[in-house]
Design a protein around this motif. Structure first.
Motif: not given
Length: 405
Positions: A220-225, A283-288, A377-381
């Protein structure tokens, strides 16, 4: 409840109705982002105070979504969708009549509660009422509507204030909600829920189970950020484009925002990416990708470059969001419905914080600093999935996630 047979499933127009209603309900989250500076001038308050017109809605929307997601099991999906649209029509009309910021904030909070009845109910309705071969498609359309709402809501309010007083943003939308209520009443079949069992608070006990599943709480950390960055981006972008660097008019900013919709069309195809590459890589690719687009956005003050990086950012968000739901669905197992409701709760907690964080960061270090912090924030996620173990094949996980919705 078991899904309906193909013979009993909603007709094709039901997909259009559910997409439309999902779009206009969630668009209410973003209505006031382009209006913050206008509210600050009208009510003679600071931009950070005016931003509470958005945050009050989002906090109520987040908390209400969690509660009504549980209560839709008890009272029925269609009934909650109808109730939400009816109450939205009333509260939205009332917002247009206010002449003080405290009343605007209070009514936006009530509007957020009314709106929160719809998203968890429509996702559960789609899962239960559509046959398996159509289920992925309808949930893809609904997910796309949720994402597109982040731009459509801003476009709508921006267009209205070009020609009318700000109150007409809410007067017109009130009538749209009333018409949509009628469409839900007559355009989709009723579901089989709505037979209360046990005490009123019994369904809420299941919420606690999500914190006992390994890996689920940190997901849920990802959901928030994700939505902190998304709404923070929109809040910063308008101020950046209207500032001395670009000096763009309200209408010009409107079209720059609209281009971001291009990146969101990847969302219905995210399932195929998950099937091929797996949940965590997508997921990681989208966040990156989102982090790169957002981080580069303020580096070069060139409009074409800004538009390209904006599309990169929204594409990354559109990739990450369905994959995030897939991961939560797999981790949650038999409590998938509650887990996805909590995911939506965290998304809109992030949406609530976005305008506040953006205004604070802009005051602290300017536009480039704000974009970089949100990108950080997204990179840390992207690190979070590395600490989560998924035990099933990607295809199975994706199927579970669709079931969870």
């Amino acid at each position: 409840m078991n899904p309906q047979s193909a013979a009993d499933a909603p007709k094709p127009q039901a997909t259009a109705i559910l997409f439309w209603c999902s779009l206009i309900v969630v668009s209410a989250v973003y209505l006031t982002i382009p209006l913050i500076s206008l509210f600050a001038d009208i009510f003679r308050v600071s931009a950070s105070q005016a931003a509470w017109a958005g945050s009050a809605f989002s906090f109520a929307f987040a908390g209400g979504g969690l509660a009504f997601g549980v209560l839709s099991d008890r009272y029925g999906r269609k009934k909650l969708m109808m109730a939400g649209l009816a109450l939205l029509s009333v509260t939205t009309l009332a917002i247009g009549t206010v002449d003080a910021l405290p009343w605007l904030i209070a009514l936006r909070a009530l509007q957020g509660l009314a709106a929160s009845m719809f998203p968890p109910s429509v996702l559960a309705y789609a899962m239960e009422m559509f046959p398996a071969r159509k289920r992925v498609t309808i949930i893809g359309f609904i997910s796309t509507a949720f994402l597109m709402a982040s731009i459509v809501g801003q476009l709508y309010s921006s267009l209205i204030v070009l020609s009318f007083d700000w109150s007409y943003v809410f007067y017109i939308l009130s009538a749209v909600y009333l018409a949509s209520f009628v469409a839900i009443v007559f355009g989709i079949p009723g579901d089989k829920n709505g037979s209360p069992q046990g005490g009123f608070f019994a369904p809420f006990a299941r919420i606690g189970y999500i914190f006992r599943r390994r890996g689920l709480p940190i997901a849920y950390i990802i959901s928030g950020t994700l939505f902190t960055a998304l709404v923070g981006y929109f809040s910063t972008l308008g101020s950046y484009l209207s500032g001395p660097t670009f000096g763009m008019s309200h209408q010009e900013i409107l079209w720059v925002r609209a281009v971001g919709i291009i990146g969101m069309f990847i969302s219905p195809f995210d399932g195929k990416l998950v099937d091929r590459f797996g949940i965590k890589p997508v997921l990681c690719g989208g966040l990156a990708l989102a982090a790169v687009g957002l981080g580069l956005l303020g580096v070069w003050p060139n409009l074409a470059f800004l538009i390209v990086t904006s599309v990169v950012f929204t594409t990354g968000v559109a990739m990450a969001l369905p994959a995030q739901i897939s991961m939560i669905g797999q981790l949650a197992g038999d409590i998938r419905a509650v887990a996805v409701s909590f995911h939506m709760f965290m998304l809109f907690i992030g949406a609530s914080l976005g305008p506040i964080v953006a205004v604070y960061l802009m005051d602290l270090g300017g536009y480039l600093f704000t974009f970089l912090v949100l990108a950080g924030l997204l990179a840390l996620s992207t690190v979070v999935p590395m600490f989560i173990r998924l035990g099933e094949a990607p295809a199975a996980a994706h199927g579970q996630a669709q079931h969870s919705a």
